[in-house]
Design a protein around this motif. Structure first.
Motif, PDB file in Angstrom:
ATOM      1  N   LEU A   1       0.833  -1.210   0.000  1.00 38.88           N
ATOM      2  CA  LEU A   1       0.000   0.000   0.000  1.00 38.88           C
ATOM      3  C   LEU A   1       0.859   1.248   0.000  1.00 38.88           C
ATOM      4  O   LEU A   1       0.591   2.209  -0.722  1.00 38.88           O
TER       5      LEU A   1
ATOM      6  N   SER B   1       1.259   4.186  -2.952  1.00 39.20           N
ATOM      7  CA  SER B   1       1.120   5.618  -2.742  1.00 39.20           C
ATOM      8  C   SER B   1       2.375   6.372  -3.188  1.00 39.20           C
ATOM      9  O   SER B   1       2.286   7.387  -3.869  1.00 39.20           O
TER      10      SER B   1
ATOM     11  N   GLU C   1       2.113  12.500   3.181  1.00 43.92           N
ATOM     12  CA  GLU C   1       0.830  12.262   2.510  1.00 43.92           C
ATOM     13  C   GLU C   1       0.467  10.787   2.572  1.00 43.92           C
ATOM     14  O   GLU C   1      -0.681  10.424   2.836  1.00 43.92           O
ATOM     15  N   THR C   2       1.474   9.956   2.327  1.00 42.78           N
ATOM     16  CA  THR C   2       1.225   8.519   2.367  1.00 42.78           C
ATOM     17  C   THR C   2       0.719   8.093   3.737  1.00 42.78           C
ATOM     18  O   THR C   2      -0.243   7.336   3.858  1.00 42.78           O
TER      19      THR C   2
ATOM     20  N   ARG D   1      -2.889   9.758   4.399  1.00 42.07           N
ATOM     21  CA  ARG D   1      -4.027   9.389   3.566  1.00 42.07           C
ATOM     22  C   ARG D   1      -4.167   7.899   3.328  1.00 42.07           C
ATOM     23  O   ARG D   1      -5.226   7.421   2.937  1.00 42.07           O
ATOM     24  N   VAL D   2      -3.094   7.143   3.510  1.00 42.39           N
ATOM     25  CA  VAL D   2      -3.180   5.705   3.230  1.00 42.39           C
ATOM     26  C   VAL D   2      -2.931   4.860   4.476  1.00 42.39           C
ATOM     27  O   VAL D   2      -3.748   4.031   4.852  1.00 42.39           O
TER      28      VAL D   2
ATOM     29  N   PRO E   1      -5.503   5.709   7.683  1.00 40.39           N
ATOM     30  CA  PRO E   1      -6.866   5.166   7.489  1.00 40.39           C
ATOM     31  C   PRO E   1      -6.886   3.644   7.515  1.00 40.39           C
ATOM     32  O   PRO E   1      -7.793   3.044   8.089  1.00 40.39           O
ATOM     33  N   ALA E   2      -5.869   3.015   6.928  1.00 42.12           N
ATOM     34  CA  ALA E   2      -5.863   1.557   6.928  1.00 42.12           C
ATOM     35  C   ALA E   2      -5.649   1.010   8.331  1.00 42.12           C
ATOM     36  O   ALA E   2      -6.154  -0.048   8.678  1.00 42.12           O
TER      37      ALA E   2
ATOM     38  N   PHE F   1      -5.965   1.214  -2.468  1.00 43.82           N
ATOM     39  CA  PHE F   1      -5.974   1.715  -1.097  1.00 43.82           C
ATOM     40  C   PHE F   1      -7.279   1.324  -0.432  1.00 43.82           C
ATOM     41  O   PHE F   1      -8.293   1.148  -1.112  1.00 43.82           O
ATOM     42  N   PRO F   2      -7.275   1.229   0.885  1.00 49.48           N
ATOM     43  CA  PRO F   2      -8.534   0.913   1.583  1.00 49.48           C
ATOM     44  C   PRO F   2      -9.465   2.120   1.585  1.00 49.48           C
ATOM     45  O   PRO F   2      -9.793   2.654   2.627  1.00 49.48           O
TER      46      PRO F   2
END
Ligand SMILES: Nc1ncnc2c1ncn2[C@@H]1O[C@H](COP(=O)(O)OP(=O)(O)O)[C@@H](O)[C@H]1O
Ligand SMILES: [Mg+2]
Lengths: 473, 270
Positions: A355, A359, A368-369, A372-373, A376-377, B115-116
């Motif tokens: 993931l 990104s 940012e990675t 935003r990634v 949230p995960a 992405f999730p």
């Protein structure tokens, strides 16, 4: 006696296992593969049959034989004891047991609570008791030997090539596992029920809503009238739990507002920015911090942080009490930082590298990675980490006692002294207490409410986590 | 290589001169710590064509591919030397911004890695972080166009706000391609994009690659000879960290000049 038998049974089990395995190999002869079950399953099968029945018998014996013998002894002396009340009978029995255990010594040397005639009666009873006990033990030994032999022969004859002993052994193992988890679950249920029953007794003395929504907490002034029944009017005024819960949430809130950002940020640094070398040193160090006893943090709170806060407060013209919610909350926050960090670090690390790569390959920067990634995960895991931290903060007692005081003020001013539910439970139960006074029972009621609140918190957290999972998996 | 081979390669290069060279690597060496993974690779990548990288596992195909958008920067122990150019500009130059570079050179990975987030947010991710769109309607337009180009829009147009992770493997991979083209890159790198997909999904992705060739320069790593033959115009054969042979795909598959290439494409090893 029973302990010895259990030890012997363990030895028997090992021997039976070895014999069973050897027997299976003999039965199979040249073609080991013709056995339906592997030889060690046959060994286990024989061990189970040789020991489990005897084991169960010994346990039952340990649980019931004493009571049985005692009632038979008392029965024998029922004429002489007819004038005794329950308490006296209890004392008498205790003497009998002491005397029986000291048979080898001179009876007149044994210290007893009864004297004179009763004492002689007790000596007589002790003789009977001891003889019944030894014959019971003999009977047990005979029964155990019989069960072991019978089980062994039964099992031994069933070791055959085509016997499906593996199924039996596997089922037995399942049974044991089920029994173990049943113990764990039943204990928990038992604790919850005892909480509930004691609380009900409390609510008979203090009305439920007066407790839950009362503004005033001062159980020290609880007054019990001569008959043991309390004056309900007074009690409903002094057992108001609101100040405690407000205090608990105030301190927890302060602690989490410190621990969550700091812990989370350092977890992000650890997992995504720090070099491998730094990480390999810093992570164990943080985990050691998590192992410092809370009482040590308590000193720190009471002797360093609280005076410092007070000093600063006075410097800018605020009145700060020497024990304050802020001091306790700050130190508690510091205490749970390593906890939050360690858990979130694990969660963030478990977000797959693919993931992040995806990104970065889009031209995203590191921050940012992460924003935003990765976050949230990792969110469900982070939420549950934070909720675990909340439960720790809610349950923490030592730091609060030392830094926030015992005064049940109803305030949300972090500069004043407050107290928490756990601290009050402790103060209610230390020292000499009658077990059924309203004051003691209040501890159970507090415990119950605390339990319900943390339960709701956890259920809520699980819901949140699940919702996210559904959305993102 | 003997004289004849050199001659043939020159011919091939001449043919390609008609095409401008989009990216080129000169004397590219890569090492992971002590271990060298690529040795003096020289490879030109023609614009608006598909270049396939083939070779046995561990020969450095992915390593080379990851040099082209500096994804190797994310691996601490990885050192790259040599000269890699995009439109005649050294991409390892100091004043090159990797963020901008990766916007120009996109990448699709072996395992689909949406992405999730929702399908919409997956595709909108790149345009948002690069500030390519001003308004919400702009963003919507970009997302829809990218999904259409990736041949996914018709299948999922009612599910734009459902999670991208809920799609099938093939759809996820096309989503990743849509995500890559949403920032209008010039080059798209694909590292075994079909190895986790079933034959039907693979056929769809291959078809898509063929269409994308019109607008983008594509470099694809593949383990499937048929796939290389089907989708690519130029093929480069790697072996043990060295570039063994590079030529037009037709030539490589019908008349390879190198014995190793011949062995590999006829399935004698690898
Ligand atoms: N992150 C890494 N760290 C260390 N060695 C690596 C790493 N990635 C690849 N390598 C090594 O580099 C060589 C080439 O790998 P790679 O480019 O992945 O091969 P291919 O994609 O052709 O199968 C292999 O020997 C591999 O072990
Ligand atoms: Mg690879």
């Amino acid at each position: 006696m029973v302990v010895m038998i259990l030890g012997i049974l363990l030895g028997v089990a090992i021997i039976a296992f070895l014999i069973g395995r050897a027997r299976a190999l003999t039965v199979a002869g040249e073609q080991i593969s013709s056995l339906h079950s592997r030889p060690s399953y046959h060994g286990g099968y024989l061990a189970i049959f040789s020991t489990v029945p005897a084991f169960i018998l010994s346990l039952l014996w340990a649980a019931f034989s004493k009571r049985f013998i005692e009632s038979s002894v008392l029965g024998n002396f029922s004429n002489q004891l007819s004038s005794f009340d329950v308490l006296q009978v209890q004392t008498f029995l205790r003497d009998v047991r002491t005397l029986a255990a000291n048979q080898a010594n001179d009876a007149s040397q044994v210290i007893l609570s009864t004297q004179g005639e009763v004492r002689e009666l007790a000596q007589e009873a002790a003789g009977l008791y001891a003889s019944q006990l030894s014959s019971a033990n003999n009977l047990l030994s005979v029964l155990v030997v019989f069960l072991v032999l019978a089980g062994f022969v039964f099992g031994y004859r069933r070791i055959k090539v085509e016997k499906r002993n593996r199924h039996f052994v596997e089922k037995f193992i399942t049974l044991i596992l089920v029994a173990c988890s049943a113990v764990a679950i039943l204990t928990t249920i038992g604790i919850v029920f005892s909480l509930i029953f004691e609380s009900i007794r409390f609510f008979q003395k203090v009305p439920f809503f007066d407790f839950l929504f009362g503004y005033h907490w001062s159980p020290q002034s609880a007054f019990e009238s001569a008959g043991g029944t309390s004056l309900a009017d007074d009690n409903s005024r002094i057992f108001g739990a609101i100040p405690l819960f407000v205090g608990t949430f105030l301190i927890t809130f302060i602690a989490i507002s410190i621990a969550a950002p700091l812990g989370l940020m350092s977890a992000i640094y650890m997992s995504d920015y720090a070099s491998l070398n730094f990480r390999s040193i810093a992570k164990p160090v943080m985990e050691i911090l998590a192992g410092i006893p809370t009482v040590v943090y308590g000193f720190f709170a009471a002797l360093t942080v609280a005076p410092a806060i007070r000093g600063w407060g006075e410097a800018i013209g605020l009145s700060v009490s020497s024990e304050s919610a802020l001091a306790a909350g700050v130190v508690m926050g510091i205490m749970i930082i390593p906890f939050v960090m360690s858990l979130s670090d694990d969660v963030i690390n478990s977000v797959p590298q693919t993931l992040r790569d995806g990104s970065y390959a889009m031209g995203a920067t590191k921050s940012e990675t992460i924003r935003r990634v990765v976050l949230p995960a990792a969110l469900p895991g982070i939420v549950s980490a934070l909720l675990l931290a909340v439960s720790r903060a809610v349950g923490e007692t030592m730091i609060v006692v030392m830094a926030a005081g015992l005064a049940a003020n109803l305030t949300i001013n972090p500069l004043e002294a407050v107290t928490t539910v756990t601290v009050q439970i402790v103060t209610l139960l230390v020292g000499d207490q009658e077990f059924d006074s309203a004051k003691t029972l209040a501890a159970f009621a507090l415990g119950l409410v605390l339990f319900v609140i943390t339960l709701c918190l956890n259920v809520f957290a699980l819901r949140v986590v699940q919702k996210y999972k559904e959305q993102y998996d | 290589m003997d004289a004849m081979n050199t001659k043939r390669q020159e011919d091939a290069v001449n043919k390609m001169v008609q095409n401008e060279i989009k990216m080129s690597g000169k004397d590219v060496c890569v090492s992971y710590g002590e271990k060298q993974a690529l040795f003096d690779v020289n490879l030109d990548i023609p614009a608006k064509q598909v270049t396939a990288l083939i070779g046995p596992s561990g020969c450095g195909k992915s390593t080379f591919l990851r040099c082209l958008n500096r994804m190797n920067d994310t691996i601490d122990i990885c050192k790259v030397s040599g000269d890699i150019r995009l439109d005649d500009q050294d991409i390892y130059d100091h004043d090159i911004d990797v963020v901008e570079l990766r916007a120009r050179v996109g990448m699709v990975f072996q395992k689909p890695n949406p992405f999730p987030k929702s399908i919409f947010e997956n595709v909108g991710y790149g345009p948002k972080i690069h500030g390519l769109v001003r308004s919400k309607s702009d963003l919507e337009e970009v997302v829809v166009k990218s999904l259409q180009r990736a041949g996914l829009f018709e299948e999922i147009k009612d599910r734009l706000h459902e999670p991208g992770t809920g799609l099938s493997g093939g759809q996820q991979q096309r989503l990743c391609i849509a995500r890559a083209i949403a920032v209008s890159p010039e080059v798209i790198l694909m590292d075994e994009p079909c190895s986790a997909l079933d034959p039907i999904a693979t056929a769809k992705v291959e078809e898509l690659i063929d269409e994308l060739r019109e607008n983008y320069t594509i470099v694809i790593v593949t383990h499937s000879m048929q796939q290389a033959a089907r989708v690519s115009q130029q093929t480069a054969m790697f072996h043990l960290g060295k570039l063994v042979e590079v030529d037009e795909t037709d030539t490589i598959f019908t008349n390879p000049s190198n014995q190793k290439t011949q062995d590999y494409i006829t399935g004698r090893y690898g």
